[in-house]
Design an enzyme around this catalytic site. Sequence first.
Site, PDB file in Angstrom:
ATOM      1  CD  GLN A 157     -81.848   3.034 -83.741  1.00 27.23           C
ATOM      2  OE1 GLN A 157     -81.426   4.162 -83.957  1.00 27.23           O
ATOM      3  NE2 GLN A 157     -82.030   2.569 -82.519  1.00 27.23           N
ATOM      4  CG  ASP A 209     -84.484   1.285 -78.706  1.00 28.99           C
ATOM      5  OD1 ASP A 209     -83.904   2.290 -78.241  1.00 28.99           O
ATOM      6  OD2 ASP A 209     -84.381   0.947 -79.898  1.00 28.99           O
ATOM      7  CB  CYS A 228     -72.133  17.672 -87.167  1.00 35.35           C
ATOM      8  SG  CYS A 228     -72.642  16.518 -88.450  1.00 35.35           S
ATOM      9  CB  CYS A 257     -75.764  16.456 -95.433  1.00 31.20           C
ATOM     10  SG  CYS A 257     -75.588  15.992 -93.703  1.00 31.20           S
ATOM     11  CB  CYS A 267     -81.191   7.353 -77.944  1.00 30.30           C
ATOM     12  SG  CYS A 267     -82.860   7.869 -77.511  1.00 30.30           S
ATOM     13  CG  ASP A 274     -94.237   1.837 -81.603  1.00 32.05           C
ATOM     14  OD1 ASP A 274     -93.009   1.791 -81.395  1.00 32.05           O
ATOM     15  OD2 ASP A 274     -94.810   2.867 -82.010  1.00 32.05           O
TER      16      ASP A 274
END
Length: 456
Positions: A289, A387, A85, A165, A414, A339
């Site tokens: 995701q 995406d 983080c 976490c 992203c 894909d």
Amino acid sequence: MTQQLVKKGQQISLKIKRLGINGEGIGYYKKLIIFVPGALPKEEVTATITNVTPKFAEGTLQSVKKAAKDRVVPPCPVYETCGGCQLQHLAYKAQLDFKKDLLKQALNKFKPANYQNYELRKTIGMDNPWNYRNKAQFQLRQIDGQVEAGLYQADSHQLVPIDNCLVQQPATTKVMNTLVDLLNDFQLPIYDERKNSGIFRTLMVRVGIQTGEVQVVFITQSQKFPQKEKMVRAINEQLPEVVSIMQNVQNKKTSLVMGDDTLHLWGKESIEEHINDVVFDLSPRAFFQLNPEQTEVLYNEGIKALDLQPNETVVDAYCGVGTIGLSLAKQAHQVRGMDTIPAAIDDARFNAKRLGVTNTHYAVGTAEDLLPKWFKEGFKPDAIVVDPPRTGLDRKLLTALLKQPPKKMVYISCNVSTLARDLVQLAKVYQVDYLQSVDMFPQTARCEVVVKLTRK
């Protein structure tokens, strides 16, 4: 010149102007840009210089002389060492503002046509910005005779052991801790990269949020698995929520966590997850995701932006297990997806079949190869949703889109930098209607953006 401005080890005072793309504070010392992780805008700080280059320098935060009103105390005990983080020290509302600002910074840098007039919508956040990740992928290390699982410290191979976490789903934490205990109990050989010895490298735990099903993947250096039956029996007894136990072999020197060979040890080969009433089967290597709650928000924003009509066809590029395309299938005449991972395409086909969806077509390959091929065969989609990975759109795909742009496009990004770069090209044939940021990864500097584009 730069060497005279600032030296490694020097302590300096700085006023922080803004946050950078990795969530680090940015200040200027005699016009030289200084990056200081942990510092916030409007703060006055003291930093020690750790790295100097001709264009910028980096420093570590020593003290905050004047704190920002949005500074909060990070609740995680390993926040400063773990590196997972970057924004726990920033109040959540300010995190959402920062993610919209990141997008603005990226657009200012790349300057796609008419970017000053783009509509940037407020970032959609979470009611509870903790415990959202459905997958834990922790490295293993033997430390003082004990097996530990955790994440590498930023820019190093120094393992930070983690047993709780705060952004992980509690179910993944419970399973991970039990697996580490079992590895210790059975004294199984942990891989040591310096000696290139041992077997067990990484543990992956994934949970289906809507189903409660848990999958465990042991990622190993070889196909060997000492005391395999004992381990499976112990997991069955202690973790009844685990319905799938798999082994993946990664014996190459690479940054990729998983290898090509996946072995079935016990139970189901995949777990189920539900998004937008669509059921998905997740095999170990399939991309999905990490925040299912916000994924639903993200895809609903994408569906809204596409505004498909019943007679329209759509391409789902980078389709994974079919998450977006199957959510769109009800509104469209036909959905085609592609894909590069065969297992993901198998899952997408299976998911479509199980749902009774007959208007989808899935193929293995890259969007940049298949889309021009489909164009040549006479398939001209009305809409496309992309995406892509963090690297953005492939140049060949961009070329194909510029030659034959479908009338509608939704770009789910992203990485705001590669998005802004790609918009420079896309803005030649598309009007950018709006950009909607969605906070998929609270407490981190990462952000997802849904962009609505209409052919000029």
